[in-house]
Scaffold this motif. Structure first.
Motif, PDB file in Angstrom:
ATOM      1  N   GLY A 170       0.830  -1.204   0.000  1.00 29.31           N
ATOM      2  CA  GLY A 170       0.000   0.000   0.000  1.00 29.31           C
ATOM      3  C   GLY A 170       0.856   1.241   0.000  1.00 29.31           C
ATOM      4  N   THR A 171       0.579   2.151   0.899  1.00 29.97           N
ATOM      5  CA  THR A 171       1.326   3.412   0.929  1.00 29.97           C
ATOM      6  C   THR A 171       2.000   3.609   2.286  1.00 29.97           C
ATOM      7  OG1 THR A 171      -0.574   4.667   1.712  1.00 29.97           O
ATOM      8  CG2 THR A 171      -0.256   4.524  -0.677  1.00 29.97           C
ATOM      9  N   ILE A 172       3.123   4.265   2.218  1.00 31.87           N
ATOM     10  CA  ILE A 172       3.845   4.707   3.408  1.00 31.87           C
ATOM     11  C   ILE A 172       4.169   6.182   3.190  1.00 31.87           C
ATOM     12  CG2 ILE A 172       5.952   4.473   4.791  1.00 31.87           C
ATOM     13  CD1 ILE A 172       6.111   1.551   3.991  1.00 31.87           C
ATOM     14  N   THR A 173       3.889   7.007   4.165  1.00 27.84           N
ATOM     15  CA  THR A 173       4.268   8.414   4.045  1.00 27.84           C
ATOM     16  C   THR A 173       5.571   8.656   4.801  1.00 27.84           C
ATOM     17  OG1 THR A 173       3.146   9.196   6.049  1.00 27.84           O
ATOM     18  CG2 THR A 173       1.834   9.070   4.023  1.00 27.84           C
ATOM     19  N   SER A 174       6.355   9.578   4.282  1.00 23.33           N
ATOM     20  CA  SER A 174       7.555   9.979   5.016  1.00 23.33           C
ATOM     21  C   SER A 174       7.570  11.494   5.116  1.00 23.33           C
ATOM     22  CB  SER A 174       8.824   9.494   4.301  1.00 23.33           C
ATOM     23  OG  SER A 174       9.012  10.181   3.092  1.00 23.33           O
ATOM     24  N   SER A 175       7.746  11.983   6.309  1.00 30.88           N
ATOM     25  CA  SER A 175       7.852  13.422   6.520  1.00 30.88           C
ATOM     26  C   SER A 175       9.172  13.681   7.232  1.00 30.88           C
ATOM     27  CB  SER A 175       6.673  13.933   7.362  1.00 30.88           C
ATOM     28  OG  SER A 175       6.828  15.310   7.609  1.00 30.88           O
ATOM     29  N   GLN A 176      10.169  14.134   6.436  1.00 33.54           N
ATOM     30  CA  GLN A 176      11.488  14.428   7.010  1.00 33.54           C
ATOM     31  C   GLN A 176      11.500  15.883   7.452  1.00 33.54           C
ATOM     32  OE1 GLN A 176      14.614  13.478   4.000  1.00 33.54           O
ATOM     33  NE2 GLN A 176      12.807  12.942   2.798  1.00 33.54           N
ATOM     34  N   VAL A 177      11.989  16.102   8.645  1.00 32.90           N
ATOM     35  CA  VAL A 177      12.103  17.472   9.155  1.00 32.90           C
ATOM     36  C   VAL A 177      13.509  17.658   9.714  1.00 32.90           C
ATOM     37  CG1 VAL A 177      11.264  19.140  10.842  1.00 32.90           C
ATOM     38  CG2 VAL A 177       9.654  17.590   9.737  1.00 32.90           C
TER      39      VAL A 177
END
Lengths: 212, 206
Positions: free
Chosen positions: B129-136
């Motif tokens: 499915g989907t995986i989100t990545s939010s790099q900060v």
């Protein structure tokens, strides 16, 4: 347990799990020094290798009166000499006559500082409750107030080429550096020298001309 | 943490007492460690994660359904220089950096479970499915952020251990692989996301 109760229980389990996970968010225990930064920037169309000479005044501009009350001038000589040493190491020659020697760029050094103050207040020695005919909640005790202040400052070093046009204006900053952070007892000769050196460490293109 | 697990166990048992017979749900704590290039962004095993699975039975040994999860990693790096470009200005910022990665997993997946319904049941699973990545990257008051959606797959192995009539302890290990998408803030050649997670929680239903 009916469907409604089951849904509520599901929701409760989900919320508890989510809260525990979010509660694990680390604080890292950062100190005030962790908020100091050295920022450098350049205009991408600049050919730095064409600059060979520069002029730099022998004083640091304090941008307002408040700055002069916060920042001591005892570090001026160190700051200017550290900048000059770094520029010399990169092949720049300092000039002292802006007319006869017509330097390629001019270096301007300025400092600014301001004091932030936070007030806090409350009561001490009291209690909540009913008292006589006063409308509740009545709170006994007496008020106390306090303040927390901190000084924040920045040192800016700008390289200006008066012969170019940026944004339709003649002359412009082709390279700039800024050291920002808290100003206080933590400032020392070593601290300042290291931070100024960092401005040039992260700007090798001033010497090589090869932009990142 | 003990109180939390106790409350979770009690509530799971309560729910399971009246659950429908054709599905089961799992809720679990997730401990995750990054692998591959992701380790150069944040090299830290994180305990801040959780997941929820809801699975419907297709047969006595096969189930399929939703696989949802959240993981967070965060670590601090001192004396690091970050390049940036903002309109016509390019440059670099040096200071203490806090690296944070938030990741949500939203997949469809299935499990093949061995053994009988009252046994300790090993299982293998696969989700996609989907995986989100939010790099900060936070440097003082400056923030760099990059958020992307990835196509991802997540194979897993685990055990369901019976606790009561309709509740089980759910232990599993999962490898999540998010295919490259967007750009990495930390200079990696491709922005993929890979991590192992160890998951422990409760399953209720039948």
């Amino acid at each position: 347990m009916n469907a409604y109760q089951r849904a509520m229980a599901w929701g409760a389990v989900f919320c508890i799990t989510a809260l525990v996970a979010v509660g694990c968010y680390p604080s890292h225990g950062l100190s005030v020094e962790d908020y100091d930064t050295v920022i450098t920037g350049y205009h991408p169309s600049t050919t730095f290798t064409k600059y060979k000479t520069y002029f730099m005044q022998d004083t640091i501009v304090h941008v307002d009166v408040e700055t002069s009350t916060i920042i001591s001038r005892k570090y001026d000589a160190l700051i200017l000499s550290t900048i000059a040493t770094n520029l010399a190491n990169m092949g720049y020659v300092r000039t002292t006559d802006t007319v006869a020697q017509n330097p390629d760029v001019r270096i301007y050094v300025a400092a600014t500082a301001t004091t932030f103050e936070t007030y806090y207040g409350g009561y001490w020695g009291g209690y909540w409750g009913w008292y006589g005919g006063y409308y509740p909640p009545y709170y006994g005790g007496y008020p106390v107030y306090g303040t927390t202040t901190w000084d924040v400052g920045a040192l800016a070093v700008d390289m200006v080429d008066r012969t170019i046009s940026i944004g339709g204006n003649n002359g412009g900053i082709v390279w700039g550096a800024s050291l920002s952070g808290l100003v206080g007892g933590g400032v020392s000769n070593t601290y300042l020298a290291n931070k100024i050196n960092q401005m040039f460490i992260q700007s090798p293109y001033l010497e090589t001309g090869e932009l990142p | 943490m003990k109180q939390f697990l106790l409350v979770l166990a009690v509530m799971a048992t309560m729910i399971s007492g009246a659950s429908a017979q054709d599905y089961y749900g799992s809720i679990y704590w997730s401990v995750a460690t990054p692998t591959g290039q992701f380790r150069s962004f944040v090299n830290e095993t994180s305990v801040a994660g959780f997941g929820v699975d809801v699975q419907w039975w297709a047969s006595d040994h096969i189930s399929g359904g939703l696989v949802l999860g959240y993981n967070l990693w965060s670590d601090v790096y001192r004396g690091v220089t970050q390049q940036f470009q903002y309109n016509e200005l390019a440059g670099a910022i040096n200071g203490t950096q806090v690296h944070t990665m938030n990741s949500f997993t939203m997949m469809l997946g299935g499990r093949y479970l061995f053994g009988g319904s009252r046994d300790v049941r090993p299982f293998v699973g696969l989700a996609a499915g989907t995986i989100t990545s939010s790099q900060v990257i936070d440097v003082s008051l400056v923030r760099f952020q990059e958020t992307n959606w990835h196509v991802g797959v997540a194979p897993s192995v685990g055990l369901l251990i019976p606790m009561s009539y309709n509740s089980m302890m759910d232990l599993s290990a999962r490898f999540s692989y998010a295919l490259p998408s967007g750009q990495a803030l930390y200079g990696a050649s491709e922005n993929s996301l890979t991590f192992w997670s160890i998951n422990a929680g409760f399953t209720f239903g039948n």
